[in-house]
Scaffold this motif. Structure first.
Motif, PDB file in Angstrom:
ATOM      1  N   TYR A 106       4.719   4.762   6.907  1.00 36.62           N
ATOM      2  CA  TYR A 106       5.107   3.413   6.516  1.00 36.62           C
ATOM      3  C   TYR A 106       4.059   2.412   7.010  1.00 36.62           C
ATOM      4  N   PRO A 107       3.846   1.320   6.284  1.00 34.51           N
ATOM      5  CA  PRO A 107       2.790   0.368   6.645  1.00 34.51           C
ATOM      6  C   PRO A 107       3.108  -0.391   7.931  1.00 34.51           C
ATOM      7  N   ALA A 108       2.059  -0.659   8.702  1.00 32.50           N
ATOM      8  CA  ALA A 108       2.187  -1.465   9.913  1.00 32.50           C
ATOM      9  C   ALA A 108       0.819  -2.031  10.251  1.00 32.50           C
ATOM     10  N   LEU A 109       0.823  -3.246  10.796  1.00 31.78           N
ATOM     11  CA  LEU A 109      -0.432  -3.888  11.171  1.00 31.78           C
ATOM     12  C   LEU A 109      -0.207  -4.795  12.372  1.00 31.78           C
ATOM     13  N   ALA A 110      -1.295  -5.083  13.073  1.00 29.84           N
ATOM     14  CA  ALA A 110      -1.255  -5.992  14.221  1.00 29.84           C
ATOM     15  C   ALA A 110      -2.043  -7.243  13.871  1.00 29.84           C
ATOM     16  N   ILE A 111      -1.503  -8.408  14.231  1.00 27.52           N
ATOM     17  CA  ILE A 111      -2.150  -9.683  13.916  1.00 27.52           C
ATOM     18  C   ILE A 111      -2.213 -10.555  15.163  1.00 27.52           C
ATOM     19  N   ASP A 112      -3.167 -11.524  15.143  1.00 23.24           N
ATOM     20  CA  ASP A 112      -3.257 -12.474  16.240  1.00 23.24           C
ATOM     21  C   ASP A 112      -2.460 -13.736  15.906  1.00 23.24           C
ATOM     22  N   HIS A 114      -3.231 -16.476  14.687  1.00 24.30           N
ATOM     23  CA  HIS A 114      -3.581 -17.160  13.437  1.00 24.30           C
ATOM     24  C   HIS A 114      -3.411 -16.254  12.225  1.00 24.30           C
ATOM     25  N   TRP A 115      -2.714 -15.145  12.403  1.00 23.59           N
ATOM     26  CA  TRP A 115      -2.423 -14.188  11.343  1.00 23.59           C
ATOM     27  C   TRP A 115      -3.685 -13.457  10.873  1.00 23.59           C
ATOM     28  N   ASN A 116      -4.664 -13.335  11.751  1.00 25.55           N
ATOM     29  CA  ASN A 116      -5.843 -12.536  11.438  1.00 25.55           C
ATOM     30  C   ASN A 116      -5.583 -11.082  11.803  1.00 25.55           C
ATOM     31  N   LEU A 117      -6.042 -10.193  10.957  1.00 24.08           N
ATOM     32  CA  LEU A 117      -5.781  -8.767  11.143  1.00 24.08           C
ATOM     33  C   LEU A 117      -6.559  -8.227  12.335  1.00 24.08           C
ATOM     34  N   ILE A 118      -5.839  -7.581  13.243  1.00 21.09           N
ATOM     35  CA  ILE A 118      -6.446  -6.940  14.414  1.00 21.09           C
ATOM     36  C   ILE A 118      -6.631  -5.450  14.163  1.00 21.09           C
ATOM     37  N   SER A 119      -5.602  -4.829  13.641  1.00 25.94           N
ATOM     38  CA  SER A 119      -5.657  -3.395  13.357  1.00 25.94           C
ATOM     39  C   SER A 119      -4.539  -3.066  12.375  1.00 25.94           C
ATOM     40  N   ALA A 120      -4.671  -1.902  11.727  1.00 25.32           N
ATOM     41  CA  ALA A 120      -3.661  -1.474  10.753  1.00 25.32           C
ATOM     42  C   ALA A 120      -3.656   0.041  10.696  1.00 25.32           C
ATOM     43  N   LEU A 240       0.026 -11.713  20.212  1.00 25.85           N
ATOM     44  CA  LEU A 240      -0.101 -10.579  19.309  1.00 25.85           C
ATOM     45  C   LEU A 240       1.253 -10.204  18.725  1.00 25.85           C
ATOM     46  N   ALA A 241       1.243  -9.799  17.474  1.00 29.77           N
ATOM     47  CA  ALA A 241       2.474  -9.358  16.823  1.00 29.77           C
ATOM     48  C   ALA A 241       2.189  -8.117  15.998  1.00 29.77           C
ATOM     49  N   LEU A 242       3.144  -7.206  15.991  1.00 27.09           N
ATOM     50  CA  LEU A 242       3.078  -6.035  15.117  1.00 27.09           C
ATOM     51  C   LEU A 242       4.027  -6.260  13.961  1.00 27.09           C
ATOM     52  N   GLU A 243       3.465  -6.273  12.759  1.00 28.56           N
ATOM     53  CA  GLU A 243       4.261  -6.426  11.544  1.00 28.56           C
ATOM     54  C   GLU A 243       4.461  -5.035  10.946  1.00 28.56           C
ATOM     55  N   THR A 244       5.698  -4.602  10.893  1.00 28.77           N
ATOM     56  CA  THR A 244       5.998  -3.268  10.383  1.00 28.77           C
ATOM     57  C   THR A 244       6.875  -3.365   9.145  1.00 28.77           C
ATOM     58  N   PHE A 245       6.737  -2.365   8.289  1.00 32.81           N
ATOM     59  CA  PHE A 245       7.521  -2.327   7.053  1.00 32.81           C
ATOM     60  C   PHE A 245       8.238  -0.992   6.963  1.00 32.81           C
ATOM     61  N   LEU A 246       9.478  -1.044   6.537  1.00 32.09           N
ATOM     62  CA  LEU A 246      10.319   0.137   6.387  1.00 32.09           C
ATOM     63  C   LEU A 246      10.821   0.217   4.954  1.00 32.09           C
ATOM     64  N   PRO A 247      10.988   1.417   4.432  1.00 30.95           N
ATOM     65  CA  PRO A 247      11.488   1.546   3.045  1.00 30.95           C
ATOM     66  C   PRO A 247      12.935   1.089   2.951  1.00 30.95           C
ATOM     67  N   ALA A 248      13.215   0.323   1.905  1.00 31.98           N
ATOM     68  CA  ALA A 248      14.589  -0.144   1.689  1.00 31.98           C
ATOM     69  C   ALA A 248      15.405   0.847   0.887  1.00 31.98           C
ATOM     70  N   ASP A 249      14.736   1.893   0.339  1.00 23.33           N
ATOM     71  CA  ASP A 249      15.463   2.898  -0.424  1.00 23.33           C
ATOM     72  C   ASP A 249      14.681   4.212  -0.385  1.00 23.33           C
TER      73      ASP A 249
END
Length: 262
Positions: A106-112, A114-120, A240-249
């Motif tokens: 599942y997709p996940a990324l880390a941002i600073d 200012h919402w700049n991508l740190i890692s994915a 720092l924030a980790l934005e994660t996504f999970l399947p809804a179905d």
């Protein structure tokens, strides 16, 4: 509003008003007299280092801005501001990479801040296919990438709803931090053409608003979740924030497994 050049009293008043608190509200929260608080805000009293930190805690001022308050009052900052490549943050970086990898397929990324991508993780790359090259050049701003007409916006099936969600989060973040870069980003994003479409009324029976994303395997329905470090004492780590996504179905879960395998 730029506050770093203002006297300490005006900065305290700025943060109190940003939090929509009266002097009485803040005085009660900080357990000091309204007279003392008034004297601090008007410059009639010089707050001690401990008082500045106490008021900042009561106002939930971000760590980076607490340093600015201390500097305005003539004190040295106490929260060391490091870059992500600082050896002291190595455990945090390793933890981020481990969490991103563990979240696959599942997709996940880390941002600073200012919402700049740190890692994915690897599941993010298939979702960026088709975006303009300029939007993918570091530093990649994930909000700009998501809502720009030459970015991912054409592939978001429920763009009005998702746009409202992202802009709401950005407005709330600006309200909390008073960061002028976020204000500029908000102005830029709201100016993007979006056809005047409005998000439909939400079905109160649903548990969350999904991101509906078009791919070669059909429309993915993804639920988002945000993870932050608990009790951080470093400004960079606190932002720092980790934005994660999970399947809804189930169909989305299977499609994500196919995407990462292809």
């Amino acid at each position: 509003m730029q506050t770093h050049t203002l006297p300490i009293g005006e900065q305290v008043r700025h943060w109190r008003q940003r939090r929509r608190l009266s002097q009485l509200d803040l005085a009660c929260e900080a357990e000091i007299s309204t007279r003392h608080l008034s004297f601090i805000e008007t410059g009639r009293a010089a707050p001690s280092r401990d008082m500045i930190l106490h008021l900042a805690e009561s106002l939930d001022v971000p760590l980076r801005q607490r340093n600015a308050l201390l500097l305005a009052a003539g004190f040295a900052p106490i929260f060391q501001e490091r870059t992500l490549d600082d050896p002291a943050l190595r455990p945090a970086r390793e933890a981020i990479e481990a969490l991103l990898t563990a979240h696959e397929p599942y997709p996940a990324l880390a941002i600073d801040r200012h919402w700049n991508l740190i890692s994915a993780n690897r599941a993010i790359a298939p979702l960026m296919v088709g975006a303009a090259y300029d939007l993918l050049k570091p530093p990649v701003n994930v909000l700009r990438l998501s809502l720009h007409p030459q970015g991912l916006a054409p592939r978001i099936a429920n763009l009005p709803e998702w746009r409202d969600h992202l802009l709401f989060r950005l407005r709330r973040q600006f309200a909390e931090t008073a960061d002028p870069i976020l204000s500029d980003l908000l102005a830029e994003l709201t100016a993007y053409p979006h056809g005047g479409l409005r998000a439909p009324a939400r079905d109160v029976s649903t548990i969350a608003a999904p991101l509906q994303f078009r791919t070669e395997h059909g429309v993915l329905s993804l639920l988002s979740a945000t993870m932050m470090f608990g009790a951080p004492l470093d400004p960079t780590l606190s932002e720092l924030a980790l934005e994660t996504f999970l399947p809804a179905d189930a169909a989305t879960a299977e499609a994500l497994r196919r995407l990462i395998a292809s």
